[in-house]
Design a protein around this motif. Structure first.
Motif, PDB file in Angstrom:
ATOM      1  N   ASP A 222      -8.228   9.441  58.865  1.00  4.32           N
ATOM      2  CA  ASP A 222      -6.606   9.179  59.026  1.00  4.32           C
ATOM      3  C   ASP A 222      -6.148   9.145  60.164  1.00  4.32           C
ATOM      4  OD1 ASP A 222      -6.568  11.158  56.976  1.00  4.32           O
ATOM      5  OD2 ASP A 222      -7.009  12.993  57.944  1.00  4.32           O
ATOM      6  N   LYS A 223      -4.922   8.237  60.350  1.00  6.90           N
ATOM      7  CA  LYS A 223      -4.479   7.250  61.233  1.00  6.90           C
ATOM      8  C   LYS A 223      -4.214   8.060  61.924  1.00  6.90           C
ATOM      9  CE  LYS A 223      -2.833   3.156  63.623  1.00  6.90           C
ATOM     10  NZ  LYS A 223      -1.901   3.794  64.864  1.00  6.90           N
TER      11      LYS A 223
ATOM     12  N   ARG B 112     -12.616  15.530  64.756  1.00  6.55           N
ATOM     13  CA  ARG B 112     -12.420  15.868  66.200  1.00  6.55           C
ATOM     14  C   ARG B 112     -11.453  14.989  67.218  1.00  6.55           C
ATOM     15  NH1 ARG B 112     -18.103  16.519  65.259  1.00  6.55           N
ATOM     16  NH2 ARG B 112     -18.871  14.552  66.769  1.00  6.55           N
ATOM     17  N   ARG B 113     -11.444  13.684  67.147  1.00 10.20           N
ATOM     18  CA  ARG B 113      -9.830  13.212  67.801  1.00 10.20           C
ATOM     19  C   ARG B 113      -8.809  13.500  67.110  1.00 10.20           C
ATOM     20  NH1 ARG B 113     -14.264   9.288  67.487  1.00 10.20           N
ATOM     21  NH2 ARG B 113     -13.294   8.256  65.482  1.00 10.20           N
TER      22      ARG B 113
ATOM     23  N   ALA C 101      -5.489  15.076  69.138  1.00 10.75           N
ATOM     24  CA  ALA C 101      -4.205  14.329  69.593  1.00 10.75           C
ATOM     25  C   ALA C 101      -3.451  15.615  68.912  1.00 10.75           C
ATOM     26  CB  ALA C 101      -4.564  13.375  68.836  1.00 10.75           C
ATOM     27  N   VAL C 102      -4.123  16.213  67.705  1.00 13.79           N
ATOM     28  CA  VAL C 102      -2.523  17.641  67.635  1.00 13.79           C
ATOM     29  C   VAL C 102      -3.110  18.290  68.422  1.00 13.79           C
ATOM     30  CG1 VAL C 102      -2.911  19.137  66.031  1.00 13.79           C
ATOM     31  CG2 VAL C 102      -3.612  17.300  64.992  1.00 13.79           C
ATOM     32  N   THR C 103      -3.733  18.701  69.400  1.00 12.24           N
ATOM     33  CA  THR C 103      -3.349  20.031  70.879  1.00 12.24           C
ATOM     34  C   THR C 103      -2.742  19.106  71.915  1.00 12.24           C
ATOM     35  OG1 THR C 103      -5.914  20.924  69.930  1.00 12.24           O
ATOM     36  CG2 THR C 103      -4.861  21.386  72.213  1.00 12.24           C
ATOM     37  N   ALA C 104      -2.546  17.619  71.185  1.00  8.65           N
ATOM     38  CA  ALA C 104      -2.043  17.108  72.731  1.00  8.65           C
ATOM     39  C   ALA C 104      -0.723  17.528  72.518  1.00  8.65           C
ATOM     40  CB  ALA C 104      -2.956  16.208  73.338  1.00  8.65           C
ATOM     41  N   GLY C 105      -0.681  16.681  71.454  1.00  4.14           N
ATOM     42  CA  GLY C 105       0.864  16.666  70.410  1.00  4.14           C
ATOM     43  C   GLY C 105       1.454  18.408  71.064  1.00  4.14           C
ATOM     44  N   ILE C 106       0.771  19.353  69.941  1.00  6.32           N
ATOM     45  CA  ILE C 106       1.359  20.271  70.093  1.00  6.32           C
ATOM     46  C   ILE C 106       2.195  21.141  72.095  1.00  6.32           C
ATOM     47  CG2 ILE C 106       1.269  23.101  70.584  1.00  6.32           C
ATOM     48  CD1 ILE C 106      -0.988  22.336  68.041  1.00  6.32           C
TER      49      ILE C 106
END
Length: 174
Positions: A47-48, A131-132, A136-141
């Motif tokens: 997944d990119k 994990r990356r 990234a999803v956590t940072a986006g939230i």
């Protein structure tokens, strides 16, 4: 008077059909994700991380260059497109228990195809990539929350996303 009844019946059936189509689309998406899991486990299908999330990883609390309500709304829409809709006040949790059980069984069967799956995922790079993506999803939230806070402080009228057909159907009748 008959026309009103027919129109009401058509509206109700259209809403039910749209809701049923949403469920089918979601089920097909989950099935596809489960079926392609072995390819992701060995690193064939990765997944990119979308650009908007990559920027959030670099600095989720970076002040946006344009702080107008329109620019903040656009930034929030970009994040919502990648992360899905934001939380809405008063939204009920809607859990399909049978669907969750079927999903768990499907994952168990597919994930048992690769022996020593955890080790294979680490060696192939699939586990670190996952994990990356999760980071990234956590940072986006976090970024979305920060931007919503900026918009609120500025007095922008940024609305919560409109309720889905399911949420409308679950609302208590007044």
């Amino acid at each position: 008077m008959k026309w009103i009844g027919v129109a009401a019946l058509l509206l109700c059936s259209t809403g039910a059909l749209a809701q049923e189509q949403e469920k089918k689309d979601d089920t097909l998406k989950k099935a596809g994700t489960i079926a392609t899991q072995p390819a992701r486990d060995v690193g064939i299908d990765k997944d990119k991380i979308p650009d908007v999330l990559q920027q959030a990883v670099e600095d989720p609390y970076k002040r946006p260059p344009l702080r107008s309500c329109k620019a903040l709304k656009t930034s929030l829409e970009e994040l919502n497109a990648v992360l899905g809709p934001d939380f809405t006040v008063g939204q009920k949790a809607n859990e399909n228990r049978t669907g969750k059980i079927a999903e768990a069984v499907g994952k168990t069967i597919v994930n048992s195809i690769i022996p020593f799956r955890g080790l294979v995922r680490e060696i192939s790079g699939a586990a670190p990539a996952e994990r990356r993506l999760e980071a990234a999803v956590t940072a986006g939230i976090a970024r979305r929350g920060y931007l919503r806070g900026l918009a609120d402080a500025k007095g922008c009228k940024i609305m919560s996303p409109p309720p889905t057909a399911q949420e409308k159907a679950d609302e208590p009748k007044k």
